[in-house]
Write a protein that holds these residues in place. Structure first.
Motif, PDB file in Angstrom:
ATOM      1  N   UNK A 197       0.682  -1.107   0.244  1.00 44.99           N
ATOM      2  CA  UNK A 197      -0.105  -0.204   0.004  1.00 44.99           C
ATOM      3  C   UNK A 197       0.880   1.103  -0.050  1.00 44.99           C
ATOM      4  N   UNK A 198       0.276   2.527  -0.266  1.00 46.78           N
ATOM      5  CA  UNK A 198       1.024   3.458   0.051  1.00 46.78           C
ATOM      6  C   UNK A 198       0.674   3.913   1.317  1.00 46.78           C
ATOM      7  N   UNK A 199       1.399   4.300   2.288  1.00 48.98           N
ATOM      8  CA  UNK A 199       1.919   4.694   3.144  1.00 48.98           C
ATOM      9  C   UNK A 199       1.587   6.154   3.704  1.00 48.98           C
ATOM     10  N   UNK A 200       1.062   6.550   4.370  1.00 50.69           N
ATOM     11  CA  UNK A 200       0.835   8.064   4.152  1.00 50.69           C
ATOM     12  C   UNK A 200       1.302   7.921   6.224  1.00 50.69           C
ATOM     13  N   UNK A 201       2.508   8.723   6.398  1.00 51.90           N
ATOM     14  CA  UNK A 201       2.904   8.734   7.707  1.00 51.90           C
ATOM     15  C   UNK A 201       3.779  10.226   8.105  1.00 51.90           C
ATOM     16  N   UNK A 202       3.191  10.812   9.089  1.00 53.85           N
ATOM     17  CA  UNK A 202       4.096  12.237   9.140  1.00 53.85           C
ATOM     18  C   UNK A 202       3.639  12.602   7.673  1.00 53.85           C
ATOM     19  N   UNK A 203       5.141  13.405   7.512  1.00 54.22           N
ATOM     20  CA  UNK A 203       4.297  14.554   6.084  1.00 54.22           C
ATOM     21  C   UNK A 203       5.039  13.850   4.677  1.00 54.22           C
ATOM     22  N   UNK A 204       4.954  12.358   4.606  1.00 54.66           N
ATOM     23  CA  UNK A 204       5.512  11.593   3.866  1.00 54.66           C
ATOM     24  C   UNK A 204       4.841  10.390   3.187  1.00 54.66           C
ATOM     25  N   UNK A 205       4.567  10.121   2.648  1.00 51.98           N
ATOM     26  CA  UNK A 205       3.859   8.920   1.282  1.00 51.98           C
ATOM     27  C   UNK A 205       5.121   7.901   0.542  1.00 51.98           C
ATOM     28  N   UNK A 206       5.429   6.937   1.566  1.00 50.81           N
ATOM     29  CA  UNK A 206       5.872   5.718   0.861  1.00 50.81           C
ATOM     30  C   UNK A 206       5.075   4.055   0.874  1.00 50.81           C
ATOM     31  N   UNK A 207       5.654   3.522  -0.295  1.00 49.64           N
ATOM     32  CA  UNK A 207       5.470   1.943  -0.030  1.00 49.64           C
ATOM     33  C   UNK A 207       5.409   1.377   0.505  1.00 49.64           C
ATOM     34  N   UNK A 208       4.778   0.577   1.191  1.00 49.59           N
ATOM     35  CA  UNK A 208       5.378  -0.418   2.331  1.00 49.59           C
ATOM     36  C   UNK A 208       4.301  -1.574   2.175  1.00 49.59           C
ATOM     37  N   UNK A 209       4.807  -2.382   3.132  1.00 54.25           N
ATOM     38  CA  UNK A 209       4.026  -4.134   2.900  1.00 54.25           C
ATOM     39  C   UNK A 209       3.545  -4.519   3.949  1.00 54.25           C
ATOM     40  N   UNK A 210       2.329  -5.122   4.149  1.00 46.58           N
ATOM     41  CA  UNK A 210       1.277  -5.642   5.812  1.00 46.58           C
ATOM     42  C   UNK A 210       1.181  -6.223   6.422  1.00 46.58           C
ATOM     43  N   UNK A 211       1.444  -7.061   7.386  1.00 44.49           N
ATOM     44  CA  UNK A 211       1.162  -8.351   7.918  1.00 44.49           C
ATOM     45  C   UNK A 211      -0.183  -7.795   9.196  1.00 44.49           C
ATOM     46  N   UNK A 212      -1.571  -8.795   8.983  1.00 44.77           N
ATOM     47  CA  UNK A 212      -2.556  -8.248   9.639  1.00 44.77           C
ATOM     48  C   UNK A 212      -2.146  -9.523  11.193  1.00 44.77           C
ATOM     49  N   UNK A 213      -2.633  -8.961  12.008  1.00 51.04           N
ATOM     50  CA  UNK A 213      -2.558  -9.561  12.850  1.00 51.04           C
ATOM     51  C   UNK A 213      -3.812  -9.313  14.083  1.00 51.04           C
ATOM     52  N   UNK A 214      -3.981  -9.852  14.792  1.00 47.73           N
ATOM     53  CA  UNK A 214      -5.387  -9.861  15.746  1.00 47.73           C
ATOM     54  C   UNK A 214      -4.935 -10.424  16.788  1.00 47.73           C
ATOM     55  N   UNK A 215      -6.098 -10.306  18.235  1.00 43.53           N
ATOM     56  CA  UNK A 215      -5.733 -10.181  19.742  1.00 43.53           C
ATOM     57  C   UNK A 215      -5.972 -12.066  19.269  1.00 43.53           C
ATOM     58  N   UNK A 216      -5.459 -13.565  20.466  1.00 40.46           N
ATOM     59  CA  UNK A 216      -5.796 -14.284  19.866  1.00 40.46           C
ATOM     60  C   UNK A 216      -7.266 -14.384  19.910  1.00 40.46           C
ATOM     61  N   UNK A 217      -7.649 -15.676  20.102  1.00 38.77           N
ATOM     62  CA  UNK A 217      -9.242 -15.743  19.604  1.00 38.77           C
ATOM     63  C   UNK A 217      -9.576 -16.117  21.210  1.00 38.77           C
ATOM     64  N   UNK A 218      -9.152 -16.150  22.418  1.00 33.89           N
ATOM     65  CA  UNK A 218      -9.485 -15.697  23.508  1.00 33.89           C
ATOM     66  C   UNK A 218      -9.526 -14.445  24.058  1.00 33.89           C
ATOM     67  N   UNK A 219      -8.763 -13.611  23.762  1.00 27.80           N
ATOM     68  CA  UNK A 219      -8.453 -11.655  23.454  1.00 27.80           C
ATOM     69  C   UNK A 219      -9.612 -11.123  22.781  1.00 27.80           C
ATOM     70  N   UNK A 220     -10.581 -11.435  22.010  1.00 27.04           N
ATOM     71  CA  UNK A 220     -10.951 -10.857  20.673  1.00 27.04           C
ATOM     72  C   UNK A 220     -11.749  -9.363  21.957  1.00 27.04           C
ATOM     73  N   UNK A 221     -12.024 -10.639  22.517  1.00 27.71           N
ATOM     74  CA  UNK A 221     -13.373  -9.116  23.408  1.00 27.71           C
ATOM     75  C   UNK A 221     -12.709  -8.664  24.260  1.00 27.71           C
ATOM     76  N   UNK A 222     -11.413  -8.298  24.678  1.00 33.34           N
ATOM     77  CA  UNK A 222     -10.859  -7.794  25.077  1.00 33.34           C
ATOM     78  C   UNK A 222     -10.926  -6.348  25.109  1.00 33.34           C
ATOM     79  N   UNK A 223     -10.456  -5.131  25.794  1.00 34.47           N
ATOM     80  CA  UNK A 223     -10.667  -3.184  25.884  1.00 34.47           C
ATOM     81  C   UNK A 223      -9.517  -3.173  25.092  1.00 34.47           C
ATOM     82  N   UNK A 224     -10.287  -2.099  24.085  1.00 34.60           N
ATOM     83  CA  UNK A 224      -8.814  -1.366  23.787  1.00 34.60           C
ATOM     84  C   UNK A 224      -8.078  -0.593  23.994  1.00 34.60           C
ATOM     85  N   UNK A 225      -6.377  -0.776  23.646  1.00 34.60           N
ATOM     86  CA  UNK A 225      -5.687  -0.648  23.979  1.00 34.60           C
ATOM     87  C   UNK A 225      -5.346   0.863  23.642  1.00 34.60           C
TER      88      UNK A 225
END
Length: 574
Positions: free
Chosen positions: A320-348
């Protein structure tokens, strides 16, 4: 004392050719010719704060407090597209009010939708301006405006701008070629609406100083002047400020706001800062800050949300094109979630916990994503369970310089600009940047993201009451030694432990500590006898026996998890 001037920053956004610039010009001319300082001598004399921005000064409305004073609207015109995203994101903290300009003859267009998305991320209040009403034939004008107003109200229904004011104007009747004598329509009404929407923006002088510079020029004998808007913190005369792009630190010699010398300025202020001389060509636009307060990073962990108008899934390993601060660069992503038991944990908020375990995801989980195997096990009702918070690891193609906690937007800017789709894919907050170039070795092993692995094989035959031989769990070339000691389960319910390889073809021995159940033994003995018998008998018998045999083979299942960034690739069972 000088009368109080309250500055409110208004972002002027809209699709290409909706008439943003003409509107900014009409507003600033109608509002006040004095603030629109065009005299050459004032420019030579000091710092003009209207560069790239136009101002509109008007009396302070009663809701903003008693006493005389002026309300200044600084119109931040956000031109073009990629720069629109950059400008808004860069200025997100300081845009108080957004003006979305719509061509009344066209309605919502691709970029208007994108502006709306950015507005929802970056800004609290909005006014919609239906421009170019002079193009509507007089007789049908009113009904056309009403129709478009209704349409816009519908579009905004599910956004945070539901019920915002919608004003119809013609900023430049007759278009760009028309004579200047043509008066704009509806602009003074628009100014009244802007005044009614103005509020005392909440500003915070604490935190590191960070300023977005939009112009830079030198004044002989004085130094180099940078004008721009303070995004966070504050600055005083004599402070040292860093220009990260040039890797230099300079001392503040003088400052001006609204053509008046000042000794202090804070978040949200538009200010000109004069520092010791450097070549202004080196910094046309960019950031200046408290020394050392920005970091340059190669990768980052962010918490994120998908933008609802983006079509298609957000896939791990995608770019994706990632805009962060004042710059836009290409970046690759890897998504991850809480462990299934923690799906409903409070948002940090704004922190990332490296102590916790996280589950690797092939894609960002949303209502329409194909839920992966490990999530299916948790949704009995067939309802896809969605975690309350999700994260991504971003790896940048080249390092970026940005504040420690900042807004991040991912988009697909290479999509055709005329294709009618939203190109903004996700937005989030940078939680942890990785400054070390070798973050793969030094940093990522701390990140406990795991994948669940599930392998299945079959029991080949019984050896004795406490052991069986299995097959089809491993490939022939697999080193079975690394699996020794792992727990497995038979489909008949027994627990077993992998004891070692058996022969050369990938078969293996399983120890059953509690012994085989009599039924299981029966099942397996019958099956292997039939096999032996079938081997000897004629073809017809073989068919029958294989029918029975396939009825109920005993399967072996092996479950373990493996951490994605574990260099030893250890297999872990709970």
């Amino acid at each position: 004392a000088a009368p109080r001037v309250l500055n409110v920053n208004v972002g002027v956004l809209g699709h290409i050719d909706s008439g943003k610039t003409a509107l900014a010009r009409a507003l600033s001319t109608t509002g006040s010719t004095a603030a629109f300082d065009r005299a050459p001598q004032s420019r030579a004399r000091g710092i003009t704060l209207d560069l790239g921005f136009s101002c509109l000064r008007t009396a302070l409305p009663p809701q903003l407090g008693p006493g005389p004073g002026e309300l200044q609207f600084t119109l931040v015109d956000c031109p073009g597209h990629a720069s629109l995203i950059r400008t808004i994101i860069g200025g997100a903290q300081i845009i108080d009010l957004m003006m979305l300009v719509i061509d009344v003859t066209k309605g919502m267009q691709t970029q208007s939708a994108e502006c709306l998305v950015i507005g929802q991320i970056a800004c609290q209040k909005m006014v919609v301006v239906l421009n170019k009403i002079d193009l509507l034939p007089e007789g049908k004008r009113q009904s056309a405006i009403e129709k478009m107003t209704k349409k816009m109200q519908k579009t905004l229904e599910n956004t945070k701008f539901c019920g915002c004011p919608i004003v119809a104007v013609a900023a430049k009747p007759g278009g760009p070629e028309a004579p200047e004598s043509e008066n704009p329509l509806g602009v003074s009404e628009l100014i009244e609406v802007l005044k009614s929407q103005a509020y005392l923006p909440s500003r915070d002088p604490s935190g590191h100083f960070l300023m977005a510079v939009d112009h830079c020029f030198s004044i002989k004998g004085q130094g180099t002047v940078m004008t721009g808007t303070i995004l966070s913190g504050s600055v005083s005369l004599g402070d040292n400020v860093e220009i990260p792009a040039l890797k230099v630190t300079k001392k503040v010699k003088s400052m001006q706001m609204f053509h008046t010398p000042v000794t202090y300025a804070m978040q949200g202020d538009r200010v000109g800062v004069c520092v010791t001389q450097f070549d202004p060509k080196l910094l046309e636009r960019g950031l200046i800050c408290t020394p050392e307060s920005l970091h340059t990073i190669h990768a980052a962990i962010i918490s994120l949300k998908k933008i609802q108008y983006f079509r298609g899934a957000l896939q791990t390993k995608a770019k994706f094109h990632i805009t962060v601060g004042h710059e836009t660069v290409m970046g690759r992503v890897m998504f991850f979630s809480p462990a299934p038991a923690d799906f409903n944990e409070e948002i940090q908020e704004n922190v990332f916990d490296f102590e916790k375990d996280y589950l690797y995801q092939e894609e960002y989980l949303s209502k329409d994503s194909n839920s992966s195997e490990e999530n299916k096990e948790n949704d009995q009702a067939g309802e896809v369970q969605l975690p309350r918070q999700q994260w991504a690891l971003l790896e940048f193609e080249k390092p970026v310089t940005c504040p420690k906690l900042c807004l991040v937007i991912g988009s697909k800017l290479d999509t055709d600009i005329h294709a009618n789709t939203c190109r903004l894919a996700f937005h989030g907050v940078l939680l942890q940047g990785m400054e070390d170039k070798n973050y793969m070795e030094t940093f990522l092993p701390k990140l406990k993201v795991y994948k669940l692995k599930h392998k299945e094989g079959q029991v080949e035959r019984v050896m004795d009451d406490y052991s069986v031989i299995g097959r089809s769990l491993f490939k022939k070339e697999t080193n079975i030694q690394i699996f020794v000691g792992l727990k497995v389960k038979l489909s008949t319910g027994e627990d077993g432990i992998i004891d070692g390889g058996f022969g050369q073809s990938g078969k293996f021995k399983i120890r059953i500590p509690d012994g085989l159940k009599p039924d299981t033994k029966m099942l397996l003995t019958v099956a292997s006898k039939k096999k032996a018998k079938a081997g000897k008998g004629d073809a017809t018998k073989e068919d029958e026996s294989s029918k029975n045999d396939s009825a109920q083979p005993v399967t072996i299942s092996l479950l373990f998890k493996r951490y994605v960034f574990d260099t030893q690739k250890k297999m872990i069972q709970s």
